[in-house]
Scaffold this motif. Structure first.
Motif, PDB file in Angstrom:
ATOM      1  N   VAL A  50       0.833  -1.206   0.000  1.00 38.00           N
ATOM      2  CA  VAL A  50       0.000   0.000   0.000  1.00 38.00           C
ATOM      3  C   VAL A  50       0.868   1.257   0.000  1.00 38.00           C
ATOM      4  N   GLU A  51       1.943   1.226   0.769  1.00 39.18           N
ATOM      5  CA  GLU A  51       2.845   2.385   0.767  1.00 39.18           C
ATOM      6  C   GLU A  51       3.404   2.631  -0.631  1.00 39.18           C
ATOM      7  N   HIS A  52       3.848   1.563  -1.298  1.00 37.59           N
ATOM      8  CA  HIS A  52       4.371   1.701  -2.661  1.00 37.59           C
ATOM      9  C   HIS A  52       3.288   2.241  -3.595  1.00 37.59           C
ATOM     10  N   MET A  53       2.082   1.713  -3.485  1.00 34.30           N
ATOM     11  CA  MET A  53       0.971   2.189  -4.315  1.00 34.30           C
ATOM     12  C   MET A  53       0.690   3.662  -4.064  1.00 34.30           C
ATOM     13  N   HIS A  54       0.677   4.034  -2.795  1.00 34.11           N
ATOM     14  CA  HIS A  54       0.322   5.407  -2.450  1.00 34.11           C
ATOM     15  C   HIS A  54       1.359   6.410  -2.949  1.00 34.11           C
ATOM     16  N   ARG A  55       2.625   6.067  -2.809  1.00 34.48           N
ATOM     17  CA  ARG A  55       3.670   6.966  -3.295  1.00 34.48           C
ATOM     18  C   ARG A  55       3.498   7.225  -4.796  1.00 34.48           C
ATOM     19  N   LYS A  56       3.169   6.176  -5.556  1.00 33.57           N
ATOM     20  CA  LYS A  56       2.943   6.329  -6.997  1.00 33.57           C
ATOM     21  C   LYS A  56       1.621   7.036  -7.270  1.00 33.57           C
ATOM     22  N   TRP A  57       0.615   6.762  -6.466  1.00 33.39           N
ATOM     23  CA  TRP A  57      -0.732   7.323  -6.648  1.00 33.39           C
ATOM     24  C   TRP A  57      -0.724   8.834  -6.506  1.00 33.39           C
ATOM     25  N   VAL A  58       0.008   9.347  -5.512  1.00 36.44           N
ATOM     26  CA  VAL A  58       0.033  10.799  -5.275  1.00 36.44           C
ATOM     27  C   VAL A  58       1.168  11.490  -6.009  1.00 36.44           C
ATOM     28  N   GLU A  59       2.011  10.730  -6.704  1.00 34.11           N
ATOM     29  CA  GLU A  59       3.173  11.316  -7.367  1.00 34.11           C
ATOM     30  C   GLU A  59       2.823  12.456  -8.320  1.00 34.11           C
ATOM     31  N   PRO A  60       1.681  12.410  -9.050  1.00 37.87           N
ATOM     32  CA  PRO A  60       1.343  13.553  -9.906  1.00 37.87           C
ATOM     33  C   PRO A  60       1.140  14.850  -9.119  1.00 37.87           C
ATOM     34  N   MET A  61       0.932  14.732  -7.795  1.00 35.97           N
ATOM     35  CA  MET A  61       0.655  15.916  -6.996  1.00 35.97           C
ATOM     36  C   MET A  61       1.765  16.258  -6.008  1.00 35.97           C
ATOM     37  N   ILE A  62       2.446  15.252  -5.479  1.00 37.83           N
ATOM     38  CA  ILE A  62       3.410  15.531  -4.426  1.00 37.83           C
ATOM     39  C   ILE A  62       4.533  14.502  -4.446  1.00 37.83           C
ATOM     40  N   ASP A  63       5.747  14.980  -4.266  1.00 41.23           N
ATOM     41  CA  ASP A  63       6.931  14.120  -4.271  1.00 41.23           C
ATOM     42  C   ASP A  63       7.258  13.711  -2.840  1.00 41.23           C
ATOM     43  N   LEU A  64       7.199  12.406  -2.567  1.00 39.04           N
ATOM     44  CA  LEU A  64       7.460  11.886  -1.223  1.00 39.04           C
ATOM     45  C   LEU A  64       8.825  11.216  -1.115  1.00 39.04           C
ATOM     46  N   SER A  65       9.677  11.430  -2.093  1.00 38.84           N
ATOM     47  CA  SER A  65      10.953  10.710  -2.121  1.00 38.84           C
ATOM     48  C   SER A  65      11.845  11.052  -0.930  1.00 38.84           C
ATOM     49  N   GLY A  66      11.696  12.232  -0.346  1.00 37.87           N
ATOM     50  CA  GLY A  66      12.519  12.604   0.798  1.00 37.87           C
ATOM     51  C   GLY A  66      11.978  12.139   2.131  1.00 37.87           C
ATOM     52  N   PHE A  67      10.833  11.444   2.096  1.00 39.91           N
ATOM     53  CA  PHE A  67      10.182  11.009   3.327  1.00 39.91           C
ATOM     54  C   PHE A  67      10.240   9.480   3.392  1.00 39.91           C
ATOM     55  N   GLU A  68      11.208   9.003   4.136  1.00 37.33           N
ATOM     56  CA  GLU A  68      11.532   7.578   4.154  1.00 37.33           C
ATOM     57  C   GLU A  68      10.509   6.729   4.892  1.00 37.33           C
ATOM     58  N   TYR A  69       9.883   7.297   5.918  1.00 39.23           N
ATOM     59  CA  TYR A  69       9.057   6.516   6.836  1.00 39.23           C
ATOM     60  C   TYR A  69       7.572   6.749   6.568  1.00 39.23           C
ATOM     61  N   CYS A  70       6.810   5.656   6.604  1.00 39.12           N
ATOM     62  CA  CYS A  70       5.365   5.718   6.356  1.00 39.12           C
ATOM     63  C   CYS A  70       4.637   4.963   7.462  1.00 39.12           C
ATOM     64  N   TYR A  71       3.542   5.554   7.936  1.00 38.86           N
ATOM     65  CA  TYR A  71       2.781   4.954   9.037  1.00 38.86           C
ATOM     66  C   TYR A  71       1.278   5.040   8.751  1.00 38.86           C
ATOM     67  N   VAL A  72       0.534   4.088   9.290  1.00 39.71           N
ATOM     68  CA  VAL A  72      -0.921   4.069   9.190  1.00 39.71           C
ATOM     69  C   VAL A  72      -1.513   4.789  10.399  1.00 39.71           C
ATOM     70  N   THR A  73      -2.514   5.630  10.148  1.00 38.38           N
ATOM     71  CA  THR A  73      -3.253   6.266  11.240  1.00 38.38           C
ATOM     72  C   THR A  73      -4.744   6.143  10.983  1.00 38.38           C
ATOM     73  N   ASN A  74      -5.520   6.361  12.024  1.00 37.66           N
ATOM     74  CA  ASN A  74      -6.980   6.350  11.887  1.00 37.66           C
ATOM     75  C   ASN A  74      -7.444   7.723  11.409  1.00 37.66           C
ATOM     76  N   GLY A  75      -7.110   8.028  10.163  1.00 39.86           N
ATOM     77  CA  GLY A  75      -7.443   9.318   9.592  1.00 39.86           C
ATOM     78  C   GLY A  75      -6.469  10.402  10.025  1.00 39.86           C
ATOM     79  N   THR A  76      -6.662  11.600   9.493  1.00 47.80           N
ATOM     80  CA  THR A  76      -5.781  12.722   9.827  1.00 47.80           C
ATOM     81  C   THR A  76      -5.918  13.134  11.284  1.00 47.80           C
ATOM     82  N   THR A  77      -7.106  12.988  11.850  1.00 43.55           N
ATOM     83  CA  THR A  77      -7.261  13.358  13.264  1.00 43.55           C
ATOM     84  C   THR A  77      -6.325  12.542  14.146  1.00 43.55           C
TER      85      THR A  77
END
Length: 301
Positions: A50-77
């Motif tokens: 999912v992390e790999h998918m998401h990085r590619k999914w949002v790539e047209p809008m935002i570059d996440l290459s400098g952000f090494e760590y990814c975590y799951v949360t229960n929404g933005t709150t």
């Protein structure tokens, strides 16, 4: 129409349109599909997918290459909960920003309260102070919670560049337009609720440059909602990052033409300078009122 105008004026929150195609997709998902033993390591593998998918999914809008760590949360709150819980520097914000960090008890200060500088004539945004505090994190939502618009802070030209917490909750509800990431950004928040109406599913991801003080330990023990990871996978599999905006942009433009609104970047938000909607203004020294169109945005129309 008068009754509807009063509803638009009096409703203080942002709601999200409900979608048949999203409901049909979720109907295919079984909770038992993610009933996984922690020792199997399967949850870790699925999160990596999912992390790999998401990085590619949002790539047209935002570059996440400098952000090494990814975590799951229960929404933005929940992302904000973890930020507030582990933060001792306070927070700065721009006028009209999402108030929740302050509601959680993190002392904050506006950097846009500049009497006499009513608004920027080009962007119609409240004026920025010349002196944000250099060491206090600046919370910024792009697209903005104040009016639903994607905007460029021109952050790299600032004399003082504080650390930034970037809230990208509304990605998934706009066109695929590039969002500039300030160079001092420490964390980026994402959610699927605003674009797809997945409010109750609590779908969030947080990206950081350094290990997160609390989420990193939880991730080590595979302690997250496995079902939400699968839901995010399904949404990204079936919908492009700009698909909802593309599908409903004409509806937004039609409503805005009917009511005399200016369409925001988010497909179900708009702004207006009409004094009738004055109570929906979120930025001091700015006469744009944010209007949520969801109540007149039923998908069946």
């Amino acid at each position: 129409m008068t009754t509807q105008k009063s509803k638009l004026r009096d409703y203080p929150y942002v709601d999200v349109p409900w979608h048949y195609d999203v409901a049909d997709l979720l109907d295919t998902q079984l909770v038992s599909d993610t009933y996984l033993p922690r020792t199997s390591g399967e949850a870790k593998v699925r999160l990596e997918v999912v992390e790999h998918m998401h990085r590619k999914w949002v790539e047209p809008m935002i570059d996440l290459s400098g952000f090494e760590y990814c975590y799951v949360t229960n929404g933005t709150t929940d992302a904000i909960h973890h930020w507030v819980m582990t933060e001792d520097r306070g927070w700065q914000y721009m006028e009209g920003e999402y108030e929740y960090p302050g509601m959680c008890g993190l002392p904050g200060v506006s950097i846009c309260d500049v009497p006499g500088q009513y608004m920027d004539p080009e962007t119609h945004r409240a004026a920025l102070s010349n002196q944000p505090h250099p060491d206090i994190p600046l919370f910024i939502s792009i697209p903005s919670a104040a009016d639903g618009n994607i905007f460029d802070l021109k952050f790299e030209s600032w004399k003082v560049k504080p650390p930034v917490i970037l809230d990208c909750t509304y990605i998934g509800a706009t066109e695929a337009k590039k969002i500039p990431v300030p160079s001092t950004t420490e964390q980026i928040f994402f959610s699927f609720s605003k674009g797809f109406g997945a409010i109750g599913q609590r779908l969030g991801l947080v990206y950081t440059k350094q290990p997160h003080p609390s989420l990193h330990r939880l991730k080590r023990y595979q302690n997250w909602n496995y079902n939400s990871v699968e839901t995010m996978r399904l949404l990204m599999r079936d919908f492009r990052v700009d698909e909802m905006w593309t599908k409903y942009r004409k509806r937004q433009l039609s409503i805005c033409e009917q009511y005399g609104f200016t369409p925001s970047s988010v497909y179900y938000l708009a702004t207006t300078k009409d004094p009738y909607y004055k109570k929906r203004r979120r930025m001091r020294w700015n006469d744009d009122a944010r209007i949520c169109l969801s109540s007149i945005f039923p998908e069946q129309l």
